[in-house]
Design a protein around this motif. Sequence first.
Motif, PDB file in Angstrom:
ATOM      1  N   ARG A   1       0.221  11.828   0.855  1.00  0.00           N
ATOM      2  CA  ARG A   1      -0.871  12.065   1.421  1.00  0.00           C
ATOM      3  C   ARG A   1      -1.458  10.207   1.344  1.00  0.00           C
ATOM      4  O   ARG A   1      -2.735   9.167   2.196  1.00  0.00           O
ATOM      5  N   PHE A   2      -1.223   9.789   0.632  1.00  0.00           N
ATOM      6  CA  PHE A   2      -1.641   7.422   0.039  1.00  0.00           C
ATOM      7  C   PHE A   2      -0.611   7.264   0.918  1.00  0.00           C
ATOM      8  O   PHE A   2      -1.409   6.038   1.705  1.00  0.00           O
TER       9      PHE A   2
ATOM     10  N   PRO B   1      -0.837   2.485   5.574  1.00  0.00           N
ATOM     11  CA  PRO B   1       0.342   1.804   6.116  1.00  0.00           C
ATOM     12  C   PRO B   1       1.117   1.397   6.164  1.00  0.00           C
ATOM     13  O   PRO B   1       2.257   0.561   5.527  1.00  0.00           O
ATOM     14  N   ASP B   2       0.160  -0.494   5.579  1.00  0.00           N
ATOM     15  CA  ASP B   2       0.763  -1.309   5.036  1.00  0.00           C
ATOM     16  C   ASP B   2       1.849  -1.068   4.300  1.00  0.00           C
ATOM     17  O   ASP B   2       3.279  -1.952   3.766  1.00  0.00           O
ATOM     18  N   LEU B   3       1.698  -0.417   3.507  1.00  0.00           N
ATOM     19  CA  LEU B   3       2.771   0.345   2.070  1.00  0.00           C
ATOM     20  C   LEU B   3       4.508   0.822   2.745  1.00  0.00           C
ATOM     21  O   LEU B   3       4.865   1.576   1.760  1.00  0.00           O
ATOM     22  N   ILE B   4       3.590   1.872   4.185  1.00  0.00           N
ATOM     23  CA  ILE B   4       5.312   2.076   4.040  1.00  0.00           C
ATOM     24  C   ILE B   4       6.194   2.351   3.823  1.00  0.00           C
ATOM     25  O   ILE B   4       6.874   2.790   3.307  1.00  0.00           O
ATOM     26  N   ASP B   5       6.614   0.739   4.733  1.00  0.00           N
ATOM     27  CA  ASP B   5       7.709   0.147   4.336  1.00  0.00           C
ATOM     28  C   ASP B   5       8.660   0.224   3.110  1.00  0.00           C
ATOM     29  O   ASP B   5       8.771   0.442   2.809  1.00  0.00           O
ATOM     30  N   SER B   6       7.668  -0.131   2.752  1.00  0.00           N
ATOM     31  CA  SER B   6       7.941  -0.793   1.506  1.00  0.00           C
ATOM     32  C   SER B   6       8.602   0.920   0.585  1.00  0.00           C
ATOM     33  O   SER B   6       9.845   0.529  -0.138  1.00  0.00           O
ATOM     34  N   TYR B   7       7.536   1.421   0.734  1.00  0.00           N
ATOM     35  CA  TYR B   7       8.135   3.620   0.021  1.00  0.00           C
ATOM     36  C   TYR B   7       9.040   3.497   0.359  1.00  0.00           C
ATOM     37  O   TYR B   7      10.417   3.752  -0.398  1.00  0.00           O
ATOM     38  N   LEU B   8       9.461   3.574   1.716  1.00  0.00           N
ATOM     39  CA  LEU B   8      10.835   3.989   2.388  1.00  0.00           C
ATOM     40  C   LEU B   8      11.969   3.546   2.085  1.00  0.00           C
ATOM     41  O   LEU B   8      12.838   3.640   1.614  1.00  0.00           O
ATOM     42  N   ASP B   9      11.827   1.900   1.962  1.00  0.00           N
ATOM     43  CA  ASP B   9      12.966   1.242   1.394  1.00  0.00           C
ATOM     44  C   ASP B   9      13.072   1.473   0.377  1.00  0.00           C
ATOM     45  O   ASP B   9      14.053   1.312   0.271  1.00  0.00           O
ATOM     46  N   TYR B  10      12.655   1.699  -0.523  1.00  0.00           N
ATOM     47  CA  TYR B  10      13.126   1.498  -1.788  1.00  0.00           C
ATOM     48  C   TYR B  10      13.888   3.393  -1.978  1.00  0.00           C
ATOM     49  O   TYR B  10      14.063   2.635  -2.585  1.00  0.00           O
ATOM     50  N   PHE B  11      13.251   4.082  -1.706  1.00  0.00           N
ATOM     51  CA  PHE B  11      13.703   5.521  -1.220  1.00  0.00           C
ATOM     52  C   PHE B  11      14.692   5.924  -0.792  1.00  0.00           C
ATOM     53  O   PHE B  11      15.471   6.924  -0.665  1.00  0.00           O
TER      54      PHE B  11
END
Length: 216
Positions: free
Chosen positions: A187-188, A193-203
């Motif tokens: 949800r967050f 959306p500017d944080l999506i790529d960083s999150y997906l890459d990390y996990f």
Amino acid sequence: MLKKLIKFIFPIRFIRLVVMGANNFIYFNGLYKARPKVYALDRNGKSLYLSNIIDVSHWDKLDIGNNVFIWHFTTLDTFNGIRIGNDCQIGTRVGIFTHSSHHSIRYYNKKYHEVYFDDHKGRVKGSVEIGDNTFVGANAIIMPNTKIGKGSIVSGFSYVQGEFEDFSIISGNPAKRIGDVRKVDYRFLKANPDLIDSYLDYFGLDSLEELKSYTV
């Protein structure tokens, strides 16, 4: 007047040098000058952010990851080994324990201190492992034989013991898994959306849709 006298006899730099070299001066320094502060440190090539008033029983038994933050008044009883993964945050007044005598004290009662502590029957002991990118809230207690998966949240004041899977929301006394962090994250990220790529890459996720699949 007393502070002025101490400053005159012992310049601040000298006091700090003594404090670093002799543990018996630490409490005096706390009364006179020291304030709780988080220091950025480089330890074995890892960036750490540690309070100057955490208590670590055995540094050689602490396996700590990179980019870890530990706040004020936290106790790490590392006697039987603690592992803290990368990018974790440990809040204030957290207790992480690898042994407990809460049964032994009853069994031995008056003779408790006559027996070497590690030989006590009924003694609870075991390691603690905290996975990468996990947050432990203020005043939480983590007991021996506990393993917390990556990306988890431990709510403040929780009493934690046992194994918890990745992305757990852990809360209560005794603590239980009450939710999945990925539901909150999805949800967050939809709203940021500017944080999506960083999150997906990390996990290690391929898309936001893959993250959504864990929220069902």
